[in-house]
Design an enzyme around this catalytic site. Structure first.
Site, PDB file in Angstrom:
ATOM      1  CG  ASN A 209      -0.186  -0.131   2.502  1.00  0.00           C
ATOM      2  OD1 ASN A 209       0.578   0.757   2.845  1.00  0.00           O
ATOM      3  ND2 ASN A 209      -0.360  -1.228   3.225  1.00  0.00           N
ATOM      4  CG  ASP A 278      -6.866  -5.272   6.458  1.00  0.00           C
ATOM      5  OD1 ASP A 278      -6.328  -5.304   7.575  1.00  0.00           O
ATOM      6  OD2 ASP A 278      -7.453  -4.268   6.009  1.00  0.00           O
ATOM      7  CE  LYS A 288       8.533 -12.497 -14.343  1.00  0.00           C
ATOM      8  NZ  LYS A 288       9.288 -12.004 -15.478  1.00  0.00           N
ATOM      9  CG  PHE A 322      -2.001   6.005  13.565  1.00  0.00           C
ATOM     10  CD1 PHE A 322      -1.292   5.648  14.697  1.00  0.00           C
ATOM     11  CD2 PHE A 322      -1.888   7.306  13.093  1.00  0.00           C
ATOM     12  CE1 PHE A 322      -0.489   6.570  15.350  1.00  0.00           C
ATOM     13  CE2 PHE A 322      -1.088   8.234  13.725  1.00  0.00           C
ATOM     14  CZ  PHE A 322      -0.384   7.869  14.861  1.00  0.00           C
ATOM     15  CE  LYS A 336     -10.827   0.867  10.857  1.00  0.00           C
ATOM     16  NZ  LYS A 336     -10.098   1.555   9.815  1.00  0.00           N
ATOM     17  CE  LYS A 340      -8.754  -2.799  14.016  1.00  0.00           C
ATOM     18  NZ  LYS A 340      -7.726  -2.938  13.005  1.00  0.00           N
TER      19      LYS A 340
HETATM   20  N1  CTP Z   1      -3.933  -3.184  12.038  1.00  0.00           N
HETATM   21  C1  CTP Z   1      -3.209  -4.253  12.512  1.00  0.00           C
HETATM   22  N2  CTP Z   1      -3.198  -5.437  11.814  1.00  0.00           N
HETATM   23  C2  CTP Z   1      -3.909  -5.577  10.663  1.00  0.00           C
HETATM   24  C3  CTP Z   1      -4.651  -4.480  10.185  1.00  0.00           C
HETATM   25  C4  CTP Z   1      -4.634  -3.284  10.887  1.00  0.00           C
HETATM   26  O1  CTP Z   1      -2.563  -4.129  13.553  1.00  0.00           O
HETATM   27  N3  CTP Z   1      -3.860  -6.725  10.030  1.00  0.00           N
HETATM   28  C5  CTP Z   1      -3.905  -1.937  12.808  1.00  0.00           C
HETATM   29  C6  CTP Z   1      -3.193  -0.800  12.110  1.00  0.00           C
HETATM   30  O2  CTP Z   1      -1.810  -0.788  12.421  1.00  0.00           O
HETATM   31  C7  CTP Z   1      -3.886   0.420  12.678  1.00  0.00           C
HETATM   32  C8  CTP Z   1      -5.293  -0.061  12.971  1.00  0.00           C
HETATM   33  O3  CTP Z   1      -5.210  -1.503  13.015  1.00  0.00           O
HETATM   34  O4  CTP Z   1      -3.334   0.833  13.901  1.00  0.00           O
HETATM   35  C9  CTP Z   1      -6.320   0.315  11.974  1.00  0.00           C
HETATM   36  O5  CTP Z   1      -5.921  -0.066  10.702  1.00  0.00           O
HETATM   37  P1  CTP Z   1      -6.913  -0.003   9.464  1.00  0.00           P
HETATM   38  O6  CTP Z   1      -6.268  -0.625   8.274  1.00  0.00           O
HETATM   39  O7  CTP Z   1      -7.453   1.373   9.352  1.00  0.00           O
HETATM   40  O8  CTP Z   1      -8.084  -0.919  10.064  1.00  0.00           O
HETATM   41  P2  CTP Z   1      -8.687  -2.250   9.661  1.00  0.00           P
HETATM   42  O9  CTP Z   1      -9.060  -2.954  10.907  1.00  0.00           O
HETATM   43  O10 CTP Z   1      -7.819  -2.987   8.718  1.00  0.00           O
HETATM   44  O11 CTP Z   1     -10.044  -1.796   9.010  1.00  0.00           O
HETATM   45  P3  CTP Z   1     -10.461  -1.531   7.500  1.00  0.00           P
HETATM   46  O12 CTP Z   1      -9.334  -1.978   6.611  1.00  0.00           O
HETATM   47  O13 CTP Z   1     -11.674  -2.353   7.350  1.00  0.00           O
HETATM   48  O14 CTP Z   1     -10.722  -0.066   7.449  1.00  0.00           O
END
Ligand code: CTP
Length: 401
Positions: A209, A278, A288, A322, A336, A340
């Site tokens: 990303n 995620d 490859k 974050f 969240k 979490k």
């Molecule tokens: N985070 C994490 N592990 C993951 C995904 C996210 O620890 N596999 C943590 C990120 O480091 C951040 C927080 O969760 O502190 C929110 O991340 P974000 O990507 O916004 O949240 P998601 O739970 O992945 O929600 P979504 O993608 O559905 O918005």
């Protein structure tokens, strides 16, 4: 307030040198011990004697004029200082430091320094805007040097614009603020995650990303500044390690999980700035992948949500997540926070100008338990990191884990 603090002031040559005299006076009045080094051009504006009287210390002007034969002056001064301020910082001294040039007493001392260095630039508005000066300032930012931005107003050259040395009173306030925060996290361990993760598809491809890591690196730098033992667990980015920070480089979400887990029990604060993937490809090809006719599908599987995993086993750590969103920021952040089991979610809208992944600035809103909400204005990621940590440490005392 600045009792027992040793401040080395490096004065380079611009009309604002007279304000550096007032700065020595303010810092001394606040209790600091101040020593001064002047460049040759600074001496065209004010004589060393003025600084000698104001600081009640010898003034250094020449690398080869060793006042004490038992030490080498530029090394000794660099080692002596708790904080080094370059004020006024000219385009010349900024350029030399960015290029690693040490050709006088000021620049050799700056190169030999391990103490934090702050530069307060002062120059003509067009000089300040020159691409070369901007490039050098950016380089020094990345090298961990802090800038005290010039203010706007009438410049000695007749222009009105940005380029005035910040007022001595204001610089003194920043110095007091810095030393008051310096030990706030002493004895505490802060774990910060930063950057993107990479999830491999085959030996030459991966999913990732746009995270630049800048916010996470700023958080780690600010935690170290406050005296914390700081571990920065970073995905692949090309940023320098902030001073006082131990960095562990990881690649995938799984690597990040392992690294965070190894430090979780002993951590007091965990700050999850990283943009963790995620999903990852369910199968990683060991050769490859070759293109074929028609489309292709990669089957993905979920990675562990590290923040949620930490939230489930929280034993007194303060857990900060974050959330980078494109819409309904508040609603998602609160959701969240709950899901979490975090103590704070720091949310920003990445579609907003100057608050996106690659930007050097950010504008956030912090959501906490019991309906806590606080907005922070648009500011540099470094400045924001300091303010966020200040706010969180004022409100939260982690329990012994
Ligand atoms: N985070 C994490 N592990 C993951 C995904 C996210 O620890 N596999 C943590 C990120 O480091 C951040 C927080 O969760 O502190 C929110 O991340 P974000 O990507 O916004 O949240 P998601 O739970 O992945 O929600 P979504 O993608 O559905 O918005």
């Amino acid at each position: 307030m600045l009792e027992n603090r040793k401040i080395l002031l490096c004065v380079s040559g611009g009309i604002a040198v007279y304000k550096a005299v007032a700065l020595v006076s303010k810092l001394s009045q606040a209790g600091a011990a101040v020593k001064v080094i002047m460049t040759e051009s600074a001496q065209q504006f004010v004589k060393p004697l003025t600084f000698q009287v104001m600081s009640r210390n010898d003034v250094y002007t020449d690398t080869f004029d060793e006042k004490d034969s038992s030490v080498i002056a530029h090394i000794d001064l660099a080692d002596w200082a708790d904080l080094i301020i370059v004020a006024p910082g000219t385009a010349n001294v900024i350029g030399k430091l960015a290029g690693g040039i040490g050709d006088d007493m000021v620049t050799t001392t700056l190169l030999a320094a391990t103490a934090p260095i702050w530069i307060a630039p002062a120059m003509n508005v067009h000089m300040y805007d020159h691409p070369a000066v901007k490039r050098n300032i950016q380089q020094l930012h990345e090298d961990g040097i802090r800038f005290i931005e010039p203010s706007e107003g009438f410049l000695a050259c007749g222009y009105v614009g940005k380029g005035r040395l910040e007022e001595p009173e204001k610089i003194t306030e920043l110095v007091k603020d810095y030393f008051s925060r310096e030990h706030k996290l002493a004895g505490k361990k802060v774990v910060v995650t930063a950057g993107p993760t990479r999830e491999r598809i085959d030996p030459v491809r991966f999913l990732t990303n746009f995270s630049s890591g800048k916010m996470g690196y700023a958080m780690a730098g600010a935690a170290a500044e406050m005296g914390a033992e700081t571990i920065l667990i970073s995905g692949p980015v090309s940023l320098p390690v902030p001073s006082g920070v131990t960095r562990i480089v990881v690649e995938s979400a799984e690597d990040m999980l392992q690294a965070v887990d190894a430090h979780y029990d002993t951590a007091n604060y965990v700050i999850k700035t990283a943009a963790v993937a995620d999903y990852r490809p369910k199968a990683v090809a060991d050769k490859k992948m070759k293109k074929q006719e028609g489309g292709s599908t990669i089957v993905l599987e979920r990675t562990v949500d590290i923040l949620q995993h930490l939230g489930q086993q929280k034993k007194g750590q303060v857990l900060i997540g974050f959330a980078a969103e494109t819409n309904d920021v508040g609603q998602y952040a609160k959701e969240k926070l709950e899901r979490k089991n975090a103590d704070y979610i720091i949310a920003n809208d990445v579609t907003e100008a100057q608050a996106g992944f690659e930007a050097d600035t950010n504008r956030v809103t912090v959501y906490g338990k019991n309906g806590f909400v606080q907005d922070f204005e648009l500011m540099s990621k470094q400045q924001l990191a300091r303010q966020l940590l200040e706010m969180i440490t004022d409100k939260e005392e982690p329990h012994d884990s």
